[in-house]
Design an enzyme around this catalytic site. Structure first.
Site, short mmCIF file in Angstrom:
data_model
loop_
_atom_site.label_atom_id
_atom_site.label_comp_id
_atom_site.label_asym_id
_atom_site.label_seq_id
_atom_site.Cartn_x
_atom_site.Cartn_y
_atom_site.Cartn_z
N ASP A 68 0.78 -1.23 0.00
CA ASP A 68 0.01 -0.03 -0.18
C ASP A 68 0.89 1.28 -0.02
O ASP A 68 1.54 1.41 0.87
CB ASP A 68 -0.77 0.02 1.36
CG ASP A 68 -2.07 0.88 1.15
OD1 ASP A 68 -2.15 1.67 0.24
OD2 ASP A 68 -2.99 0.81 1.99
N ARG A 112 -7.65 -1.29 -6.57
CA ARG A 112 -8.13 -2.77 -6.04
C ARG A 112 -9.27 -3.07 -7.00
O ARG A 112 -9.54 -4.40 -7.14
CB ARG A 112 -8.39 -2.49 -4.41
CG ARG A 112 -6.97 -2.54 -3.73
CD ARG A 112 -7.25 -1.88 -2.36
NE ARG A 112 -6.05 -1.21 -1.87
CZ ARG A 112 -5.07 -1.87 -1.19
NH1 ARG A 112 -5.30 -2.96 -0.79
NH2 ARG A 112 -3.93 -1.12 -0.72
N ASN A 303 -0.15 1.90 -5.80
CA ASN A 303 -0.32 3.15 -6.42
C ASN A 303 1.17 3.66 -6.00
O ASN A 303 1.84 2.93 -5.19
CB ASN A 303 -1.32 4.05 -6.10
CG ASN A 303 -1.43 4.20 -4.52
OD1 ASN A 303 -2.73 3.64 -3.97
ND2 ASN A 303 -0.70 4.75 -3.79
#
Length: 478
Positions: A68, A112, A303
């Site tokens: 993440d 996602r 990202n």
């Protein structure tokens, strides 16, 4: 070595012949994917010694690890001079490392959604990170997802970690084909002082709240333990499995277990070291269970790094402005459509199938995961016709180093804000409001100018017109 049955080869060749009516890009990916699939099938049958193959030996296990907010330049194998990531570096040596891998969106929920559906998020209604109790989310009744397809074919399926695709009934992990779920329904910063929300954070086990307001420092270790247990159980059951391990780190607020605290020169480095160790434990579990040779493992990020955090993140002096990763040579970061927000590391390893030490420059997107992984499970016919992704197995496996030109979209806040075709990237943006509103169009040659420093829009009007027309057409299509 026993080869695939003659009938199967004939079926594959007829399928390749029919591909003549498809686009050049789709023909290339699918045709080579079929041949690679036949080769993999032959290898698996030889490994079984000609005996009656079981489901566990004929279908590959699949492990997808999603970090993440981890940046393109955060791993030693991608050039970071300080971070210690020996297990991920070993993956890169033993498998394939991609240098043009993309998150389809520069924020978590949209990416996602794309991973699970194979579609750009603006087409499935996920515009931005979802808030707790939001009426928006990925509803199972509206979409076919990768875990649903794998589950229907006999795979054991588990999500460990962060979901962030809706917390209401019908939107949760077990509504989408996951047998098990242990993790958070959204980010661990969804609490004061970062995000004001009436919903208390919880670590869930299936449909039950297992731990109220869990300590973020325990998350990486907890996720790793659950992932390892699932691998052991699946191997003992002799069932193929799909493990989606979605870590909460290195998203802020940074948190690390006591074992790893202070082991590097920075809190971010500590988090990276523990995350890397998690990968090592997962791969060790695969080896100990005797299934490493039949398991495809992919590591990537949702990202780029959050290198322009809003002021709300700095309340109570918990998060520091420098608590983020690096984009390497790329401009921008999370929440934007310059390369730094979308370009991510991607490493894939499958002993005996992916040749060691490969590096691919082929553009690969997380939106490709659904068709690519379904293809490896011999479920290509179950992939919906409207997916945006391609089966990129030829690039991941090293079957070819020179893929044909393809289109990539940069989804952001409910629309495609940029487009890449070949070396050219066109980016549209808007600043100001009302009479002060201004639209900006930029054009970059990513092969000559990967850092996006030199706007070519003024000297390439024909390329601008061509790409704007394609971008407009994609935004109009749902």
């Amino acid at each position: 070595m026993n080869g695939p049955p003659v009938g199967q080869v004939g079926t594959a060749l007829r399928a390749v012949h029919c591909l003549a009516t498809l686009s050049r890009i789709t023909r290339w990916y699918i045709a080579l994917g079929l041949l690679a699939g036949l080769a993999a099938t032959a290898m698996l049958r030889a490994h079984a010694g000609g005996a009656q193959a079981t489901a566990a030996s004929t279908l590959p296990n699949i492990v997808v690890v999603l970090a993440d907010d981890l940046g393109y330049g955060d791993l030693a194998s991608y050039g970071h001079p300080l971070h210690r990531t020996p297990h991920l570096d070993a993956m890169a040596r033993e498998g394939m490392r991609a240098t043009s891998a993309y998150a389809p969106s520069p924020s978590c929920s949209p990416t996602r959604a794309s991973l699970l559906t194979g579609r750009y998020a603006f087409r499935v209604g996920i515009r931005a990170p979802l808030s707790p109790r939001s009426s928006e989310g990925l509803r199972a009744r509206d979409h076919v997802t990768l875990p649903q397809v794998l589950h229907s074919a006999g795979y054991r399926t588990m999500l460990v970690g962060k979901w962030h695709l809706g917390d209401q009934p019908g939107m949760r992990p077990m509504d989408h084909g996951f047998d098990r779920f242990v993790g958070l329904l959204y980010s661990h910063d969804y609490k004061a002082p970062f995000v004001e929300t009436p919903e208390k954070l919880a670590l869930w086990n299936g449909e039950q709240r297992r731990v109220e307001e869990p300590d973020p420092a325990t998350l990486t270790a907890t996720y790793t333990q659950e992932a390892v247990s699932f691998i052991k159980e699946s191997a003992s059951a002799r069932r193929p499995f799909f493990l989606y391990l979605a870590h909460s780190m290195p998203h802020v607020p940074l948190a690390v277990s006591p074992k790893w605290r202070g082991t590097t020169s920075s809190p971010y480095g500590d988090v990276m070291a523990e995350l890397d160790d998690s990968i090592g434990q997962v791969r060790a579990a695969l080896a100990a269970a005797g299934v490493a040779g039949n398991t495809l493992v992919i590591f990537t990020s949702d990202n780029g790094p959050w290198n322009a955090m809003p002021d709300r993140m700095f309340g109570r002096d918990i998060v520091k402005p420098w608590d983020h990763g690096t984009t390497g040579p790329f401009r921008g970061g999370k929440a934007g459509t310059y390369e730094g927000g979308h370009r991510v590391p991607l490493i894939a390893v499958w002993p005996g199938t992916i040749r060691p030490g490969q590096v691919t420059e082929a553009p690969i997107s997380i939106v490709d995961f659904f068709p690519t992984l379904a293809g490896r499970a011999h479920l290509a016919d179950k992939v919906p016709a409207n997916v945006d992704g391609l089966d990129v197995w030829p690039a991941l496996s090293g079957a070819t180093a020179n893929p044909p030109e393809r289109m990539l979209l940069y989804d952001n806040l409910g629309k495609a804000e940029a487009i890449r075709v070949g070396p050219w990237k066109l980016r549209e943006s808007t600043t100001g409001q009302g009479e002060a509103r201004q639209e900006k169009v930029e054009l970059f040659d990513l092969l000559r100018d990967p850092s996006e420093r030199y706007d070519q829009a003024g000297v390439q009007p024909e390329e601008v017109a061509r790409l704007r027309a394609r971008l407009d057409a994609e935004n109009a299509r749902r």
